[in-house]
Motif scaffolding. Structure first.
Motif, PDB file in Angstrom:
ATOM      1  N   GLY A   1      41.334  55.966  67.056  1.00 50.68           N
ATOM      2  CA  GLY A   1      41.091  56.340  68.440  1.00 50.68           C
ATOM      3  C   GLY A   1      42.333  56.352  69.293  1.00 50.68           C
ATOM      4  O   GLY A   1      42.381  57.024  70.336  1.00 50.68           O
ATOM      5  N   ALA A   2      43.372  55.624  68.869  1.00 51.31           N
ATOM      6  CA  ALA A   2      44.639  55.620  69.589  1.00 51.31           C
ATOM      7  C   ALA A   2      45.526  56.797  69.202  1.00 51.31           C
ATOM      8  O   ALA A   2      46.651  56.918  69.690  1.00 51.31           O
ATOM      9  N   GLY A   3      45.015  57.663  68.334  1.00 53.43           N
ATOM     10  CA  GLY A   3      45.746  58.865  67.962  1.00 53.43           C
ATOM     11  C   GLY A   3      46.604  58.742  66.729  1.00 53.43           C
ATOM     12  O   GLY A   3      47.380  59.655  66.417  1.00 53.43           O
ATOM     13  N   LEU A   4      46.465  57.638  65.995  1.00 52.49           N
ATOM     14  CA  LEU A   4      47.223  57.458  64.760  1.00 52.49           C
ATOM     15  C   LEU A   4      46.425  57.990  63.574  1.00 52.49           C
ATOM     16  O   LEU A   4      45.194  57.869  63.539  1.00 52.49           O
ATOM     17  N   ARG A   5      47.127  58.559  62.600  1.00 48.34           N
ATOM     18  CA  ARG A   5      46.460  59.091  61.403  1.00 48.34           C
ATOM     19  C   ARG A   5      46.420  58.014  60.334  1.00 48.34           C
ATOM     20  O   ARG A   5      47.459  57.520  59.893  1.00 48.34           O
TER      21      ARG A   5
END
Length: 272
Positions: free
Chosen positions: A223-227
């Motif tokens: 959700g924090a944009g990390l893959r």
């Protein structure tokens, strides 16, 4: 729980940890003499999963007295360690100077949620968090956003942590369920002494933990944009978490290899 009450609980936790810095530093559990001589305590899977850190800018969040931080510095990383305990940070900086790594390691006292302001946005190639850290965080989503804010594009988070299923298993066998895995309420309790020295005389014994399921952590990181690169579960742990675990070198495992539960997990994720 209000923000004010969460802040009060964190301050109480900080007093607990401040008091335990000299206890832990003097203990055989941390073995600072061995560390000064070059010992380190990474699991082989950590070294394989993290890979070569030579030349990387690495931040270790919730670093306590800095042994893992300085072990990464010994392997060539430029390290920043951050912890909310000022005494822990002073001890870490002292150790860095003692072993000749003061020029490769800096230590900063700050709340983990303030890490971007304290250390710099998009300043790191690798954010590392070791075991026994996430349970002290009241807001796992805010933590994950902080991690994302620290990473350069292409930088990585690497986390190794005690498996959250261990929060609900009995201390004796490590197999019987004694709690609710999905409970989200903070747990406040009394903890005398230290895991490094249970006989130590202590005053600040009231602590609060927050339980985060594996799904909570993975979802917060994504959700924090990390893959997400991987989530691995492991059947070893560096200490006897349950009474029935048996020694395997410097690690502990369940005695029956056909009846195991996860003891640790590791997670890696990339900033895109």
């Amino acid at each position: 729980m209000t923000d004010t009450s969460a802040a009060d609980l964190v301050e109480q936790n900080k007093r607990h940890w401040d008091e335990r810095v000299p206890i832990n530093a003097a203990s055989s559990f941390y073995d600072l003499d061995g560390f000064r001589a070059g010992d380190e305590d990474f699991d082989p899977f950590q070294l394989d999963e993290v890979g070569d850190v030579d030349g990387l800018d690495l931040v270790h969040l919730q670093c306590h007295i800095g042994l893992d931080s300085l072990s990464w510095a010994r392997r060539g990383a430029r390290v920043s360690g951050l912890d909310f305990s000022a005494p822990a940070i002073r001890k870490a900086a002292e150790l860095a100077d003692e072993i000749g790594l003061g020029d490769r390691a800096r230590f900063v006292s700050a709340d983990v949620y303030d890490a971007v302001d304290a250390l710099g946005a998009a300043a790191f190639d690798l954010v590392y968090t070791g075991m026994g850290a996430l349970m002290w965080l009241s807001d796992i989503q805010r933590w994950a956003r902080t991690v994302a804010g620290l990473l350069r594009p292409g930088g990585r988070l690497y986390l190794v942590e005690m498996h959250p299923v261990s929060d609900v298993l009995d201390d004796a066998s490590g197999t019987a369920v004694t709690g609710d895995y999905f409970a989200r309420d903070a747990r406040t309790y009394e903890l005398r002494g230290s895991y490094a020295d249970w006989d130590a005389q202590t005053t600040h014994n009231t602590v609060t933990e927050w339980h985060h399921t594996l799904g909570d952590v993975v979802s917060a990181v994504a959700g924090a944009g990390l893959r997400i690169e991987f989530v691995h579960e492991h059947d070893v742990i560096p200490f006897r978490r349950y009474g029935t675990l048996v020694a395997d070198g410097t690690r502990f495992r369940y005695p029956d290899p056909s009846r195991r539960l996860p003891l640790l997990y590791s997670l890696a994720a990339t900033a895109v």
